[in-house]
Structure formats: structure tokens, C-alpha cells
Enzyme design. Structure first.
Site, PDB file in Angstrom:
ATOM      1  N   SER A   8       0.843  -1.197   0.000  1.00 11.18           N
ATOM      2  CA  SER A   8       0.000   0.000   0.000  1.00 11.18           C
ATOM      3  C   SER A   8       0.873   1.239   0.000  1.00 11.18           C
ATOM      4  O   SER A   8       1.668   1.446   0.923  1.00 11.18           O
ATOM      5  CB  SER A   8      -0.893   0.012   1.238  1.00 11.18           C
ATOM      6  OG  SER A   8      -1.378   1.322   1.447  1.00 11.18           O
ATOM      7  N   HIS A  33      -1.562  -1.370  -4.000  1.00 10.95           N
ATOM      8  CA  HIS A  33      -2.808  -1.009  -3.312  1.00 10.95           C
ATOM      9  C   HIS A  33      -2.836   0.504  -3.103  1.00 10.95           C
ATOM     10  O   HIS A  33      -1.887   1.081  -2.552  1.00 10.95           O
ATOM     11  CB  HIS A  33      -2.843  -1.761  -1.979  1.00 10.95           C
ATOM     12  CG  HIS A  33      -4.085  -1.578  -1.180  1.00 10.95           C
ATOM     13  ND1 HIS A  33      -5.184  -2.408  -1.295  1.00 10.95           N
ATOM     14  CD2 HIS A  33      -4.409  -0.674  -0.230  1.00 10.95           C
ATOM     15  CE1 HIS A  33      -6.122  -2.024  -0.446  1.00 10.95           C
ATOM     16  NE2 HIS A  33      -5.683  -0.962   0.209  1.00 10.95           N
ATOM     17  N   ASP A  35      -4.934   3.654  -1.501  1.00 10.25           N
ATOM     18  CA  ASP A  35      -5.957   4.002  -0.510  1.00 10.25           C
ATOM     19  C   ASP A  35      -6.506   5.395  -0.761  1.00 10.25           C
ATOM     20  O   ASP A  35      -5.795   6.390  -0.608  1.00 10.25           O
ATOM     21  CB  ASP A  35      -5.357   3.922   0.897  1.00 10.25           C
ATOM     22  CG  ASP A  35      -5.108   2.493   1.322  1.00 10.25           C
ATOM     23  OD1 ASP A  35      -6.054   1.694   1.279  1.00 10.25           O
ATOM     24  OD2 ASP A  35      -3.960   2.167   1.683  1.00 10.25           O
ATOM     25  N   MET A  37      -9.116   8.189   0.421  1.00  6.69           N
ATOM     26  CA  MET A  37      -9.894   8.584   1.610  1.00  6.69           C
ATOM     27  C   MET A  37     -10.461   9.987   1.412  1.00  6.69           C
ATOM     28  O   MET A  37      -9.785  10.863   0.859  1.00  6.69           O
ATOM     29  CB  MET A  37      -9.006   8.561   2.848  1.00  6.69           C
ATOM     30  CG  MET A  37      -8.299   7.230   3.071  1.00  6.69           C
ATOM     31  SD  MET A  37      -7.431   7.209   4.636  1.00  6.69           S
ATOM     32  CE  MET A  37      -6.506   5.672   4.495  1.00  6.69           C
ATOM     33  N   HIS A  66      -8.692   1.081  -3.346  1.00  6.89           N
ATOM     34  CA  HIS A  66      -9.561   0.864  -2.186  1.00  6.89           C
ATOM     35  C   HIS A  66     -10.218   2.197  -1.840  1.00  6.89           C
ATOM     36  O   HIS A  66      -9.548   3.110  -1.338  1.00  6.89           O
ATOM     37  CB  HIS A  66      -8.673   0.337  -1.038  1.00  6.89           C
ATOM     38  CG  HIS A  66      -9.369   0.147   0.266  1.00  6.89           C
ATOM     39  ND1 HIS A  66      -8.690  -0.068   1.445  1.00  6.89           N
ATOM     40  CD2 HIS A  66     -10.685   0.137   0.607  1.00  6.89           C
ATOM     41  CE1 HIS A  66      -9.550  -0.204   2.437  1.00  6.89           C
ATOM     42  NE2 HIS A  66     -10.768  -0.069   1.959  1.00  6.89           N
ATOM     43  N   MET A  68     -12.248   4.459   0.334  1.00  7.59           N
ATOM     44  CA  MET A  68     -12.815   4.694   1.671  1.00  7.59           C
ATOM     45  C   MET A  68     -13.517   6.041   1.608  1.00  7.59           C
ATOM     46  O   MET A  68     -13.094   7.029   2.204  1.00  7.59           O
ATOM     47  CB  MET A  68     -11.690   4.663   2.718  1.00  7.59           C
ATOM     48  CG  MET A  68     -11.196   3.242   2.989  1.00  7.59           C
ATOM     49  SD  MET A  68      -9.535   3.218   3.694  1.00  7.59           S
ATOM     50  CE  MET A  68      -8.595   3.329   2.185  1.00  7.59           C
ATOM     51  N   MET A 137     -11.068  -5.784   6.492  1.00  8.62           N
ATOM     52  CA  MET A 137     -10.246  -4.773   7.165  1.00  8.62           C
ATOM     53  C   MET A 137      -9.836  -5.301   8.540  1.00  8.62           C
ATOM     54  O   MET A 137     -10.691  -5.651   9.362  1.00  8.62           O
ATOM     55  CB  MET A 137     -11.012  -3.462   7.339  1.00  8.62           C
ATOM     56  CG  MET A 137     -11.299  -2.704   6.049  1.00  8.62           C
ATOM     57  SD  MET A 137      -9.844  -2.322   5.045  1.00  8.62           S
ATOM     58  CE  MET A 137      -8.846  -1.370   6.202  1.00  8.62           C
ATOM     59  N   PHE A 143      -5.945   5.122   8.535  1.00  3.64           N
ATOM     60  CA  PHE A 143      -4.531   5.428   8.750  1.00  3.64           C
ATOM     61  C   PHE A 143      -3.682   4.173   8.572  1.00  3.64           C
ATOM     62  O   PHE A 143      -4.143   3.071   8.869  1.00  3.64           O
ATOM     63  CB  PHE A 143      -4.308   5.976  10.169  1.00  3.64           C
ATOM     64  CG  PHE A 143      -5.142   7.200  10.444  1.00  3.64           C
ATOM     65  CD1 PHE A 143      -4.688   8.454  10.048  1.00  3.64           C
ATOM     66  CD2 PHE A 143      -6.381   7.087  11.046  1.00  3.64           C
ATOM     67  CE1 PHE A 143      -5.468   9.578  10.269  1.00  3.64           C
ATOM     68  CE2 PHE A 143      -7.174   8.212  11.271  1.00  3.64           C
ATOM     69  CZ  PHE A 143      -6.715   9.465  10.882  1.00  3.64           C
ATOM     70  N   GLY A 144      -2.455   4.388   8.129  1.00  9.53           N
ATOM     71  CA  GLY A 144      -1.494   3.304   8.104  1.00  9.53           C
ATOM     72  C   GLY A 144      -0.887   3.136   9.489  1.00  9.53           C
ATOM     73  O   GLY A 144      -1.066   3.984  10.370  1.00  9.53           O
ATOM     74  N   GLY A 145      -0.186   2.051   9.673  1.00 14.23           N
ATOM     75  CA  GLY A 145       0.594   1.860  10.891  1.00 14.23           C
ATOM     76  C   GLY A 145      -0.195   1.522  12.144  1.00 14.23           C
ATOM     77  O   GLY A 145       0.319   1.671  13.246  1.00 14.23           O
ATOM     78  N   ASP A 175      -6.362  -6.282   4.996  1.00 13.14           N
ATOM     79  CA  ASP A 175      -5.791  -4.941   4.918  1.00 13.14           C
ATOM     80  C   ASP A 175      -5.752  -4.303   6.308  1.00 13.14           C
ATOM     81  O   ASP A 175      -6.784  -4.050   6.911  1.00 13.14           O
ATOM     82  CB  ASP A 175      -6.673  -4.108   3.971  1.00 13.14           C
ATOM     83  CG  ASP A 175      -6.115  -2.714   3.712  1.00 13.14           C
ATOM     84  OD1 ASP A 175      -5.005  -2.416   4.183  1.00 13.14           O
ATOM     85  OD2 ASP A 175      -6.804  -1.940   3.018  1.00 13.14           O
TER      86      ASP A 175
HETATM   87  C1  DX5 Z   1      -5.962   1.622   6.155  1.00 17.62           C
HETATM   88  C2  DX5 Z   1      -5.662   1.374   4.690  1.00 17.62           C
HETATM   89  C3  DX5 Z   1      -4.557   0.416   4.516  1.00 17.62           C
HETATM   90  C4  DX5 Z   1      -3.225   0.906   5.030  1.00 17.62           C
HETATM   91  C5  DX5 Z   1      -2.528  -0.259   5.634  1.00 17.62           C
HETATM   92  O1  DX5 Z   1      -7.044   2.464   6.270  1.00 17.62           O
HETATM   93  O2  DX5 Z   1      -6.802   0.852   4.037  1.00 17.62           O
HETATM   94  O3  DX5 Z   1      -4.437  -0.051   3.186  1.00 17.62           O
HETATM   95  O4  DX5 Z   1      -2.396   1.462   4.051  1.00 17.62           O
HETATM   96  O5  DX5 Z   1      -1.379   0.204   6.242  1.00 17.62           O
HETATM   97  P1  DX5 Z   1      -0.620  -0.708   7.314  1.00 17.62           P
HETATM   98  O6  DX5 Z   1      -0.159  -1.921   6.595  1.00 17.62           O
HETATM   99  O7  DX5 Z   1       0.475   0.159   7.782  1.00 17.62           O
HETATM  100  O8  DX5 Z   1      -1.619  -1.042   8.394  1.00 17.62           O
HETATM  101 ZN    ZN Z   2      -6.503  -0.146   2.006  1.00 19.28          ZN
END
Ligand code: DX5
Ligand code: ZN
Length: 226
Positions: A8, A33, A35, A37, A66, A68, A137, A143-145, A175
Site C-alpha cells: 500500500s 494497493h 488508498d 480517503m 480501495h 474509503m 479490514m 490510517f497506516g501503521g 488490509d
Molecule cells: C488503512 C488502509 C490500509 C493501510 C494499511 O485504512 O486501508 O491499506 O495502508 O497500512 P498498514 O499496513 O500500515 O496497516
Molecule cells: Zn486499504
């Protein structure tokens, strides 16, 4: 079939997305991937069609987009034109999901549906025969991380069972919070595609991290066939 890995780009350096894609591909990424948002469906804003279009110029592998976002129907054609190969909408944002999935396919993309952690798999029961992929999910999107929610393993199993009842071999994507510590368990539960952001792009060497994630995931396949 071996598990597929979709890095991603959310955790990549947005000033150097081309480099990020190339390093993930060198590491064996099967898809990229993306994202999207909108600051409404999730409390964050990221990228839209122009970035998908730019990624399409450099990516050799398919782009899994994806969404969102609220009311995703407004943008299906724009993402198709930008070069999305697969387009996933959230069940929570799609009251007419059957129609939305049909519209995505009619535009020539693979049609996916994503479920938030608190959404039951039964929410997609009536379209289980219509989906080309399901995104489970394993964090609350935005958010990532974030930290992987362990209950997601059971959710993957339930999704696998639901799709099997519908006779649909559609791959299950997981994900959120995916890394080397949970990849094998996810595959053993029925995941076919692992999305990973920080486990790949927050590492010093995304190419090696992509390879390492696949190796960790493949441990499940090897164990099964042994
Ligand atoms: C979260 C996103 C993910 C995100 C995953 O809302 O849909 O795709 O990038 O990031 P990690 O792998 O850091 O959880
Ligand atoms: Zn995603």
C-alpha cells in the site's frame, strides 16, 4: 496458489511514488494497493484519480484501488478512466451494493467490497456470488501503521466459508496491520492477498521487505503441503 502481496503506497514517500512502486515490484509485488480517503467516511484525506493515473504510467502490476469514501458511485467511471484494475467500495458506504458491483464490472474493473472490523460478514451474504474480491479490514480504516485486530483471523475464515457456500473462488484480501508476525496465520485462515503499508514502505528497504513478507506468508503454504 502462492499468496499475493499488494504493498500500500499510503506509507510510501509521496514525493517519490514511482520509486516506491518500482522497489515493491523488484521485491515481487503482485499489485499496488491505493488508498483513497475522503475525510468523511474515514477521518483522513489522501489521494484521488490523478494519482491513480500517474501510478498507472509506472506500475507493471495491477492497481487495486480501495475507496474509503462516501457515495462511491459518483466516482466509479473516473477511477476506471484513471486506470484502476480492481475497485473496492465499502459495504457501509454502499446502500445499493449489488448495483455498485455491477457498475464496477461494466466499466471493466474487478469489483471488490471491503468490510470494516465491526461489520459482520453477513452484510455481504446476498452479493457473495457477485464479488471479484473481498477486503477484510483488520484495522479501522483511515490510517497506516495501526495495530492488527486479532479477531480478523476468524473473520477471514467466516468470509471464506461464505464465499464457498456461494461457489465463488474470489480472493480474500486482508488490509491493516499485516506484517511478518501474522502473515502465515492469515494465509492459513484463507487470505489470498495481503495488503501491507508500513511493513513495506516504513522499512529501510521496501524491496527486501516485500520479499520478506512473502516468505513469512508462504510459511503457511509450505506447512500445509508438508
Ligand atoms: C488503512 C488502509 C490500509 C493501510 C494499511 O485504512 O486501508 O491499506 O495502508 O497500512 P498498514 O499496513 O500500515 O496497516
Ligand atoms: Zn486499504
Amino acid at each position: 496458489m502462492s499468496v499475493r502481496i499488494a504493498p500500500s503506497i499510503l506509507s510510501a514517500d509521496f514525493a517519490a511514488l514511482g520509486d516506491a512502486v518500482r522497489s515493491a515490484e523488484r521485491g515481487g509485488a503482485d499489485a499496488i494497493h491505493v488508498d483513497v480517503m475522503d475525510g468523511h467516511f474515514v477521518p483522513n484525506l489522501t489521494v484521488g484519480p490523478p494519482v491513480v493515473r500517474a501510478l498507472k504510467r509506472v506500475a507493471q502490476v495491477p492497481l487495486d484501488v480501495h475507496l474509503m469514501i462516501e457515495a462511491p458511485d459518483r466516482y466509479l467511471n473516473v477511477f476506471a478512466a484513471a486506470g484502476a484494475d480492481a475497485l473496492s467500495v465499502h459495504v457501509e458506504a454502499s446502500p445499493h451494493l449489488h448495483r455498485t458491483l455491477a457498475a464496477i464490472k461494466a466499466l471493466g474493473m474487478r469489483a471488490g467490497v471491503a468490510l470494516n472490523p465491526s461489520t459482520s460478514v453477513t452484510a455481504i451474504e446476498e452479493v457473495a456470488g457477485d464479488v471479484d474480491l473481498v477486503i477484510v479490514m483488520s484495522v479501522n480504516p483511515g490510517f497506516g501503521g495501526q495495530q492488527f485486530i486479532p479477531r480478523s483471523l476468524e473473520k477471514v475464515r467466516a468470509t471464506r466459508a461464505l464465499l464457498a457456500r456461494a461457489g465463488n473462488p474470489a480472493p480474500i484480501t486482508v488490509d491493516g496491520g499485516v506484517d511478518g508476525t501474522n502473515a502465515a496465520a492469515l494465509v492459513a485462515s484463507g487470505a489470498a492477498l495481503l495488503v501491507a503499508g508500513s511493513a513495506i514502505f516504513s522499512q529501510d528497504d521496501p524491496e527486501a521487505a516485500t520479499r520478506a513478507l512473502r516468505a513469512a506468508a508462504d510459511a503457511a503454504t509450505t506447512k500445509e503441503s508438508a
